[in-house]
Design a protein around this motif. Sequence first.
Motif, PDB file in Angstrom:
ATOM      1  N   UNK A   1      15.435  28.739 -13.256  1.00 36.91           N
ATOM      2  CA  UNK A   1      16.587  28.633 -14.162  1.00 36.91           C
ATOM      3  C   UNK A   1      17.765  27.940 -13.459  1.00 36.91           C
ATOM      4  N   UNK A   2      18.041  28.314 -12.202  1.00 38.84           N
ATOM      5  CA  UNK A   2      19.179  27.691 -11.500  1.00 38.84           C
ATOM      6  C   UNK A   2      18.947  26.201 -11.313  1.00 38.84           C
ATOM      7  N   UNK A   3      17.703  25.814 -11.044  1.00 33.00           N
ATOM      8  CA  UNK A   3      17.418  24.383 -10.888  1.00 33.00           C
ATOM      9  C   UNK A   3      17.642  23.633 -12.202  1.00 33.00           C
ATOM     10  N   UNK A   4      17.230  24.269 -13.321  1.00 37.01           N
ATOM     11  CA  UNK A   4      17.429  23.611 -14.625  1.00 37.01           C
ATOM     12  C   UNK A   4      18.930  23.479 -14.906  1.00 37.01           C
ATOM     13  N   UNK A   5      19.705  24.514 -14.547  1.00 32.57           N
ATOM     14  CA  UNK A   5      21.158  24.448 -14.771  1.00 32.57           C
ATOM     15  C   UNK A   5      21.774  23.363 -13.862  1.00 32.57           C
ATOM     16  N   UNK A   6      21.374  23.348 -12.568  1.00 38.40           N
ATOM     17  CA  UNK A   6      21.941  22.371 -11.622  1.00 38.40           C
ATOM     18  C   UNK A   6      21.637  20.932 -12.055  1.00 38.40           C
ATOM     19  N   UNK A   7      20.345  20.653 -12.309  1.00 37.22           N
ATOM     20  CA  UNK A   7      19.969  19.268 -12.610  1.00 37.22           C
ATOM     21  C   UNK A   7      20.216  18.904 -14.079  1.00 37.22           C
ATOM     22  N   UNK A   8      20.108  19.907 -14.963  1.00 39.26           N
ATOM     23  CA  UNK A   8      20.378  19.639 -16.373  1.00 39.26           C
ATOM     24  C   UNK A   8      21.875  19.534 -16.638  1.00 39.26           C
ATOM     25  N   UNK A   9      22.690  20.022 -15.696  1.00 38.99           N
ATOM     26  CA  UNK A   9      24.141  20.031 -15.915  1.00 38.99           C
ATOM     27  C   UNK A   9      24.853  18.857 -15.253  1.00 38.99           C
ATOM     28  N   UNK A  10      24.090  17.869 -14.787  1.00 38.31           N
ATOM     29  CA  UNK A  10      24.710  16.741 -14.062  1.00 38.31           C
ATOM     30  C   UNK A  10      25.839  16.109 -14.883  1.00 38.31           C
ATOM     31  N   UNK A  11      25.618  15.956 -16.192  1.00 40.33           N
ATOM     32  CA  UNK A  11      26.621  15.300 -17.046  1.00 40.33           C
ATOM     33  C   UNK A  11      27.957  16.050 -17.018  1.00 40.33           C
ATOM     34  N   UNK A  12      27.903  17.376 -16.980  1.00 43.18           N
ATOM     35  CA  UNK A  12      29.130  18.180 -17.077  1.00 43.18           C
ATOM     36  C   UNK A  12      29.703  18.571 -15.705  1.00 43.18           C
ATOM     37  N   UNK A  13      28.924  18.409 -14.643  1.00 41.18           N
ATOM     38  CA  UNK A  13      29.351  18.961 -13.354  1.00 41.18           C
ATOM     39  C   UNK A  13      29.811  17.864 -12.388  1.00 41.18           C
ATOM     40  N   UNK A  14      30.128  18.298 -11.156  1.00 37.42           N
ATOM     41  CA  UNK A  14      30.575  17.341 -10.129  1.00 37.42           C
ATOM     42  C   UNK A  14      29.391  16.779  -9.352  1.00 37.42           C
ATOM     43  N   UNK A  15      28.180  16.990  -9.853  1.00 41.68           N
ATOM     44  CA  UNK A  15      26.974  16.571  -9.131  1.00 41.68           C
ATOM     45  C   UNK A  15      27.070  15.106  -8.675  1.00 41.68           C
TER      46      UNK A  15
END
Length: 264
Positions: free
Chosen positions: A203-217
């Motif tokens: 789940x954390x990986x999906x949030x980290x990589x799926x959230x690229x658009x919204x995050x500072x990734x």
Amino acid sequence: MMSINPYATLAETISPLAIQGFILAMLALIVIGTVVQMIHHKNVTYFFNNAKKAKLAAERELGVGEKTSVILKTVVHDIATTAELGAGKRRVAHVMGMYGTILFWVASVVLVFGYTGQGASTSTVWSMIWHVGAIMTCVGGYWFWLFLRVDVLAEAHPWYRIIKADLFVLALLACATTGLAWSYFQFSGYTGLGYLFLVLFITSNIVLFGGVYWSKFAHMIYKPGAAIQKNLAEADGSRDNLPPLADAPKQFGLGIKREQPKHY
Ligand code: HEM
């Protein structure tokens, strides 16, 4: 535990192809998130327009050798050591988290594609690198999150106040923490806890990589690009369309030595 490849143990119950597919899906999410962010925020358009304007203002044209040298120096000094964070704890924490994450990700790909599945050999070294990378990410990341974040250090907000901008650091920390917990419980034979942390890790990986658009990734892509552009602009004299430095010694007064902003 540190020398055991957790993916190889997992492949005794889950197909190695499914694990490989998951990694490829995460890579696809990075590409999609970054490209959509670039289109939507128009930051690449801004970057290239700015570079075009700067080229017109250039005082001299840089040769290929000179450009290569500026880029190499930027990579070695500014990017590899996150020089823009200056000397101090903030930089040490970032460097630790950055290299930890790189080791964790590279080791994940190597372990899953090279050392997981029936008949695959084992690699103690890569398994150690995976665990050490996750630990370094936790040390650098929690240090930053609990003590160094501007909201906490300078603005006196409690460490548990969470805002949208924290998505990246928290998802990164969740990946490293749940990954380590999964590895530990799976190795120790606590099957139930092992599966619980595996689900949390996924789940954390999906949030980290799926959230690229919204995050500072994507800062790990933009920051190096901006550092290279800034140093090239300094070398060709365009200085990002800023006025030239005054022909006088740098004297900033005592303000430069003032105390940290902590007046609350
Ligand atoms: C794998 C590569 C990287 C990782 C995992 C990483 C991780 C992080 C994290 C977790 C943060 C805190 C984000 C927040 O404010 O919540 C951060 C901030 C930052 N990063 Fe990175 N980063 C990477 C690469 C880079 C690179 C290449 C640069 C610059 C060349 C860079 C420059 C910065 C800066 C300037 C900040 C703000 C720090 C602060 O507010 O104290 N990062 N990074």
